[in-house]
Design a protein around this motif. Structure first.
Motif, mmCIF file in Angstrom:
data_model
loop_
_atom_site.group_PDB
_atom_site.id
_atom_site.type_symbol
_atom_site.label_atom_id
_atom_site.label_comp_id
_atom_site.label_asym_id
_atom_site.label_seq_id
_atom_site.Cartn_x
_atom_site.Cartn_y
_atom_site.Cartn_z
ATOM 1 N N LEU A 1 44.895 42.848 48.260
ATOM 2 C CA LEU A 1 44.684 41.304 48.447
ATOM 3 C C LEU A 1 45.793 40.695 49.194
ATOM 4 C CD1 LEU A 1 43.026 40.394 45.084
ATOM 5 C CD2 LEU A 1 41.795 41.317 47.081
ATOM 6 N N ASP A 2 45.509 40.017 50.395
ATOM 7 C CA ASP A 2 46.616 39.537 51.163
ATOM 8 C C ASP A 2 47.196 38.118 50.684
ATOM 9 O OD1 ASP A 2 47.650 39.671 54.073
ATOM 10 O OD2 ASP A 2 46.890 37.933 53.829
ATOM 11 N N TYR A 3 48.141 37.642 51.114
ATOM 12 C CA TYR A 3 48.601 36.439 50.690
ATOM 13 C C TYR A 3 47.784 35.255 51.027
ATOM 14 C CZ TYR A 3 50.228 35.754 55.364
ATOM 15 O OH TYR A 3 50.148 35.638 56.957
ATOM 16 N N THR A 4 46.577 35.522 51.936
ATOM 17 C CA THR A 4 45.650 34.582 52.201
ATOM 18 C C THR A 4 44.430 34.655 51.318
ATOM 19 O OG1 THR A 4 44.827 36.076 53.848
ATOM 20 C CG2 THR A 4 46.478 34.492 54.727
ATOM 21 N N THR A 5 44.451 35.450 50.237
ATOM 22 C CA THR A 5 43.340 35.402 49.315
ATOM 23 C C THR A 5 43.429 34.328 48.160
ATOM 24 O OG1 THR A 5 44.080 37.374 47.887
ATOM 25 C CG2 THR A 5 42.830 37.771 50.171
ATOM 26 N N LYS A 6 42.171 34.211 47.661
ATOM 27 C CA LYS A 6 42.390 33.216 46.481
ATOM 28 C C LYS A 6 41.099 33.304 45.633
ATOM 29 C CE LYS A 6 42.740 28.224 45.309
ATOM 30 N NZ LYS A 6 43.135 26.775 46.133
ATOM 31 N N ASN A 7 41.230 33.159 44.354
ATOM 32 C CA ASN A 7 40.130 33.183 43.422
ATOM 33 C C ASN A 7 39.271 34.533 43.490
ATOM 34 O OD1 ASN A 7 40.815 30.691 42.409
ATOM 35 N ND2 ASN A 7 39.572 29.370 43.781
ATOM 36 N N TRP A 8 39.927 35.398 43.533
ATOM 37 C CA TRP A 8 39.332 36.883 43.541
ATOM 38 C C TRP A 8 39.145 37.261 42.293
ATOM 39 C CZ3 TRP A 8 37.298 40.442 47.713
ATOM 40 C CH2 TRP A 8 37.208 39.820 49.113
ATOM 41 N N LYS A 9 38.064 38.137 41.937
ATOM 42 C CA LYS A 9 37.730 38.861 40.638
ATOM 43 C C LYS A 9 37.849 40.232 40.896
ATOM 44 C CE LYS A 9 35.744 34.911 38.016
ATOM 45 N NZ LYS A 9 35.921 33.905 38.919
ATOM 46 N N VAL A 10 38.830 41.046 40.310
ATOM 47 C CA VAL A 10 38.970 42.507 40.264
ATOM 48 C C VAL A 10 38.657 43.022 38.992
ATOM 49 C CG1 VAL A 10 40.088 44.615 41.108
ATOM 50 C CG2 VAL A 10 40.230 42.098 42.410
ATOM 51 N N ILE A 11 37.852 43.588 38.697
ATOM 52 C CA ILE A 11 37.381 43.965 37.097
ATOM 53 C C ILE A 11 36.514 45.358 37.094
ATOM 54 C CG2 ILE A 11 35.891 43.064 35.180
ATOM 55 C CD1 ILE A 11 35.956 40.437 36.153
ATOM 56 N N GLY A 12 36.988 46.150 36.126
ATOM 57 C CA GLY A 12 36.289 47.281 35.913
ATOM 58 C C GLY A 12 36.224 48.224 36.990
ATOM 59 N N ASN A 13 37.345 48.667 37.803
ATOM 60 C CA ASN A 13 37.063 49.474 38.972
ATOM 61 C C ASN A 13 38.063 50.710 38.552
ATOM 62 O OD1 ASN A 13 36.249 47.654 41.097
ATOM 63 N ND2 ASN A 13 37.658 46.404 40.381
ATOM 64 N N ALA A 14 37.387 51.927 38.399
ATOM 65 C CA ALA A 14 37.924 53.256 37.850
ATOM 66 C C ALA A 14 39.101 53.405 38.960
ATOM 67 C CB ALA A 14 36.938 54.312 37.717
ATOM 68 N N ASN A 15 40.302 53.853 38.014
ATOM 69 C CA ASN A 15 41.410 54.323 38.841
ATOM 70 C C ASN A 15 41.895 53.453 39.876
ATOM 71 O OD1 ASN A 15 43.295 56.386 38.597
ATOM 72 N ND2 ASN A 15 42.692 57.447 40.637
ATOM 73 N N ALA A 16 42.145 52.258 39.846
ATOM 74 C CA ALA A 16 42.337 51.224 40.856
ATOM 75 C C ALA A 16 43.783 50.795 40.655
ATOM 76 C CB ALA A 16 41.231 49.873 40.938
ATOM 77 N N THR A 17 44.562 51.235 41.913
ATOM 78 C CA THR A 17 45.761 50.550 41.970
ATOM 79 C C THR A 17 45.582 49.234 43.010
ATOM 80 O OG1 THR A 17 46.117 51.935 43.886
ATOM 81 C CG2 THR A 17 46.862 52.597 41.783
ATOM 82 N N VAL A 18 46.400 48.155 42.558
ATOM 83 C CA VAL A 18 45.998 46.732 43.214
ATOM 84 C C VAL A 18 47.451 46.212 43.727
ATOM 85 C CG1 VAL A 18 45.220 44.389 42.851
ATOM 86 C CG2 VAL A 18 43.958 46.421 41.882
ATOM 87 N N ILE A 19 47.314 45.733 44.900
ATOM 88 C CA ILE A 19 48.451 44.882 45.419
ATOM 89 C C ILE A 19 47.830 43.519 45.491
ATOM 90 C CG2 ILE A 19 50.107 44.362 47.405
ATOM 91 C CD1 ILE A 19 50.271 47.286 47.812
ATOM 92 N N ASP A 20 48.311 42.775 44.736
ATOM 93 C CA ASP A 20 47.747 41.402 44.752
ATOM 94 C C ASP A 20 48.897 40.233 45.295
ATOM 95 O OD1 ASP A 20 46.738 38.840 44.527
ATOM 96 O OD2 ASP A 20 47.153 38.850 42.355
ATOM 97 N N LEU A 21 48.880 39.719 46.556
ATOM 98 C CA LEU A 21 49.720 38.747 47.096
ATOM 99 C C LEU A 21 49.160 37.426 47.104
ATOM 100 C CD1 LEU A 21 51.242 40.716 50.058
ATOM 101 C CD2 LEU A 21 51.930 40.703 47.691
ATOM 102 N N GLY A 22 47.782 37.098 46.616
ATOM 103 C CA GLY A 22 47.163 35.999 46.639
ATOM 104 C C GLY A 22 47.527 35.005 45.583
ATOM 105 N N VAL A 23 46.470 34.131 45.687
ATOM 106 C CA VAL A 23 46.599 32.977 44.611
ATOM 107 C C VAL A 23 45.513 32.824 43.746
ATOM 108 C CG1 VAL A 23 46.820 30.408 44.480
ATOM 109 C CG2 VAL A 23 48.004 31.636 46.385
ATOM 110 N N ASP A 24 45.784 32.816 42.536
ATOM 111 C CA ASP A 24 44.736 32.637 41.335
ATOM 112 C C ASP A 24 43.562 33.611 41.325
ATOM 113 O OD1 ASP A 24 45.959 30.323 40.464
ATOM 114 O OD2 ASP A 24 44.705 29.040 41.843
ATOM 115 N N ASN A 25 44.219 34.927 41.720
ATOM 116 C CA ASN A 25 43.253 36.008 41.564
ATOM 117 C C ASN A 25 43.299 36.654 40.292
ATOM 118 O OD1 ASN A 25 42.758 35.967 44.120
ATOM 119 N ND2 ASN A 25 44.473 37.041 45.110
#
Length: 220
Positions: free
Chosen positions: A158-182
């Protein structure tokens, strides 16, 4: 323009390795909400509905299996008529340094549900914006399976230009979150941004994607 519906269901896509010398961008499926060629621009009065479901993608070193761009929203954000995107139950196999499984540029209110990823690549899913003042917001990434895939960067970025995303219940997920209120649940973080804009190393690590071939190609 009203009642525009795009449905891509039950297909097979083979994406070959990218050939940078020829200047080619290899994508299995690209949907760009943008008038091209000879046209008369008519304002949208209702959103374009896009469904991508039960397809199989084999990405052997290409740029992207699925690329989505809501160029119309970036041009006219004041109209608040964003493309509606549903990506679900697709199989995406990546190999030979494939760049991304799914990339979403300036796409709002998208849902990515129950997609299965396998193989190896840089990113599984990548969400971002390019134009100044535009953000990519209100996306849902739910129930996707990354357990048979390995990514050198992250399953979900999730790039720094993302906002209000929901990432839930994704098997074996690695996440990079640079956004706001995700909102991220049940995932492993490669990195958590402090939202201060001081994280230069992460941006340098991803400059080829953020400011490279996708951005230049789709914003001529």
């Amino acid at each position: 323009i009203n009642d525009v519906k795009i449905s891509v269901v039950g297909n097979r896509f083979n994406i070959p390795i990218n050939e940078p010398i020829l200047g080619l961008w290899n994508e299995g499926l690209e949907i760009n909400n943008y008038p091209q060629g000879d046209y008369i621009e008519v304002p949208l009065t209702r959103p374009v509905f896009c469904t991508i479901e039960e397809n199989e993608f084999k990405d052997a070193g290409g740029d992207c299996a699925i690329f989505l761009h809501d160029h119309e929203y970036a041009l006219h954000p004041q109209d608040n008529i964003a493309m509606r995107v549903s990506i679900k139950n697709n199989q995406i196999n990546m190999s030979d340094e494939a760049t991304a499984g799914i990339a979403m540029l300036e796409v709002q209110n998208s849902e990515s549900l129950n997609n299965k990823f396998s193989g190896t690549g840089y990113y599984g899913m990548y969400a971002y914006a390019y134009w100044e003042g535009i953000i990519t917001k209100n996306g849902l990434i739910l129930g996707n399976d990354f357990s048979h895939a390995t990514f050198s960067e992250a399953a979900i970025y999730l790039d720094y230009t993302t906002k209000n995303w929901k990432v839930i219940g994704n098997a074996n997920a690695t996440v990079i979150d640079l956004g706001v209120d995700n909102f991220i649940k049940n995932a492993n973080f490669n990195h958590r941004h402090d939202h201060s804009g001081k994280d230069k190393q992460i941006m340098e690590d991803h400059i080829n994607f953020n400011q490279g071939k996708f951005r230049e190609h789709h914003h001529n």
